[in-house]
Design a protein around this motif. Structure first.
Motif, mmCIF file in Angstrom:
data_model
loop_
_atom_site.group_PDB
_atom_site.id
_atom_site.type_symbol
_atom_site.label_atom_id
_atom_site.label_comp_id
_atom_site.label_asym_id
_atom_site.label_seq_id
_atom_site.Cartn_x
_atom_site.Cartn_y
_atom_site.Cartn_z
ATOM 1 N N ASP A 242 -11.764 -5.877 5.221
ATOM 2 C CA ASP A 242 -10.334 -5.599 5.243
ATOM 3 C C ASP A 242 -9.917 -4.940 6.552
ATOM 4 N N HIS A 243 -8.649 -5.106 6.891
ATOM 5 C CA HIS A 243 -8.063 -4.455 8.063
ATOM 6 C C HIS A 243 -6.624 -4.108 7.719
ATOM 7 N N LYS A 244 -5.921 -3.517 8.654
ATOM 8 C CA LYS A 244 -4.588 -3.010 8.343
ATOM 9 C C LYS A 244 -3.626 -4.105 7.903
ATOM 10 N N TYR A 245 -3.806 -5.315 8.404
ATOM 11 C CA TYR A 245 -2.908 -6.396 8.007
ATOM 12 C C TYR A 245 -3.251 -6.909 6.613
ATOM 13 N N SER A 246 -4.533 -6.990 6.300
ATOM 14 C CA SER A 246 -4.917 -7.516 4.989
ATOM 15 C C SER A 246 -4.580 -6.529 3.868
ATOM 16 N N GLY A 275 -1.672 -0.844 4.313
ATOM 17 C CA GLY A 275 -2.328 -0.847 5.627
ATOM 18 C C GLY A 275 -1.395 -0.485 6.765
#
Length: 497
Positions: A242-246, A275
């Motif tokens: 995961d990342h801030k966009y997901s 996120g």
């Protein structure tokens, strides 16, 4: 849905019992199990064989439960007195069997205030076995007087099934009602245990398992308690990829009239896992948002077309509109613009009241991924035909969600959340310290934060309500709105997230 605690109406409970008996189970054995559960709970909570117990027995099967409780407590060494609504030989069915069981060696006082007073009773414990879940008429006369007498004794009152005088289906008080400190019900909670004012009359609720299983209920049973069993499987859990966009990009539409509302909502949405978060607000107030939350994105929006342009950013995955907005035409336009963007949305506060004179304009934009979060005043302005006093809170929310074609959260100490498809849940607990300004904005932000992470709207609302209530209980006295979001990480860890 995994395994939330079902809530069962009076009719549903009667149907479940009949299904249980149809499987070959004996009804008197079930009554004995109920009485044994109550007696065991009293012995656990009120040890001491010299304690005086008064058991008040009503005219039906709830009275039968009471006779069994009395017999078991007497056998355990308690000094037990029984007062009953009718002579022992006037009872029928299973209640008659239970009454004879007690009367074989014990006396029965008439249940009226004069007899109770003249007997110079000074009970430490009163068992309320007067009326169970079937009561549907106001209590008057000698019964009402006896209840008022019991409430004034100072004794610890334990209610069997439900506090007598409380309507089990809607929580209303039927004339007068027992003020129990502890209620022991059977199989499942009933709506009246969790809805006000009945909730306040029932005290601590204990659900005794006496052999009634979930498979006795219809497969499509839709009423449940709001607990993690309802939504835990859907609660977002970030992974290594995961990342801030997901994890979702939330948009909060801020207001120069009450900017603090948007600030509280923004912090809550971020604490619960969003996120990224953008705030769309007039440029002059954006520094207020940035001062204590440098991690947000500030987007100037002084004109209606600015919001349209911001919502063209497809990375925005959910929007909150209404917190801190004044209910006027510009707010109404902001709500309609946000809903027209087709993203999951929360409409709160002034965004709701802006439609008081034209609610259908809001409802025609309703979707299953839209959550409306009114308190009773806002609810009455949107749904005047469903205002408080027009029926059960459950029925009102169910009808409102269907009419609005959206998830509806009717806030209060007995918050109810309903979905357009008929699913409905009652939140079981709330802190009185949540009754302070700004905490509705925090709740709206929590819902938004879960929506942008992909949680279905009904479950997102339910989870946010539960977390909000639990955080309030944890914080207790002195709680202010600014405190609550900080409790969310610990609660998420407790839930394995």
């Amino acid at each position: 849905m995994t395994n939330p605690q079902a809530i069962v109406s009076t009719a549903g409970m009667r149907a479940a019992e009949q299904a249980y008996f149809a499987r070959g189970h004996d009804s008197f054995v079930l009554m004995q199990a109920a009485g044994a559960a109550v007696a065991a709970s009293i012995i656990r909570d009120h040890p001491g064989r010299d304690r005086a117990v008064l058991v008040l027995c009503g005219p039906g099967n709830n009275g039968g439960d009471g006779f069994i409780v009395a017999d078991l407590l007497r056998a355990a060494g308690y000094a037990v007195t029984v007062a009953a609504c009718r002579p022992v030989d006037a009872y029928q069915g299973d209640a008659a069997k239970a009454a004879r069981l007690w009367a074989a060696t014990g006396a029965v006082l008439p249940l009226d205030r004069a007899a109770l007073s003249s007997a110079a009773l000074a009970p430490a414990i009163i068992v309320d076995a007067l009326f169970g879940i079937g009561l549907d008429r106001p209590l008057t006369g000698e019964i009402a007087a006896a209840i008022d007498w019991a409430n004034g004794t100072g004794a610890a009152i334990v209610a069997v099934d439900i506090a007598s005088g409380v309507n089990a289906d809607d929580g209303s008080v039927l004339g007068t009602a027992i003020q129990a400190g502890h209620t022991i019900t059977f199989g499942w909670p009933k709506p009246g245990h969790l809805l006000l004012p009945g909730k306040a009359r029932c005290g601590r609720l204990e659900v005794a398992p006496i052999g009634l299983e979930r498979d006795l209920l219809p497969a499509d049973h839709t009423l449940c308690q709001n607990d993690p069993g309802l939504w835990l499987e859907a609660l977002p859990e970030p992974g290594l990829l995961d990342h801030k966009y997901s994890r979702g990009h939330a948009l909060v539409i801020g207001s120069s009239d009450m900017p603090g509302a948007g600030r509280l909502a923004s912090l809550a949405a971020r604490r619960i896992g969003a996120g990224m978060l953008s705030v769309a607000a007039p440029a002059a107030i954006l520094p207020l948002f940035m001062a204590d939350q440098p991690g947000i994105i500030a987007r100037p929006a002084g004109r209606a077309e600015d919001l349209v342009e911001i919502l063209m950013d497809r990375r925005i995955s959910g929007v909150l509109v209404g917190s801190g907005l004044v209910p006027h035409a510009a707010s109404r336009e902001a709500v309609l613009t946000a809903l027209a963007a087709g993203r999951p949305a929360v409409v709160d506060g002034g965004g709701l009241t802006a439609f008081a004179d034209r609610p259908e304009d809001l409802f025609t934009s309703g979707r299953g991924d839209v959550v409306l979060t009114p308190h009773e005043g806002e609810f009455a302005r949107l749904f005047p035909e469903l205002a408080a006093g027009t029926g059960s809170k459950l029925d009102r929310v169910r009808k409102a969600a269907r009419r609005a074609r959206a998830v509806v959260v009717l806030k209060g100490a007995d918050t109810v959340v309903g979905a357009p498809d008929g699913r409905i849940a009652i939140n079981p607990e709330a802190s009185p310290y949540l009754a302070t300004a700004g905490l509705g904005d925090v709740l709206a932000g929590l819902i938004l934060g879960l929506l942008v992470q992909g949680m279905p709207a009904y479950l997102a609302a339910a989870a946010a309500i539960w977390l909000h209530a639990q955080a309030g209980l944890n914080l207790g006295a002195g709680l202010i709105a600014e405190d609550l979001a900080g409790e969310i990480p610990a609660l998420l860890r407790r839930l394995g997230r």
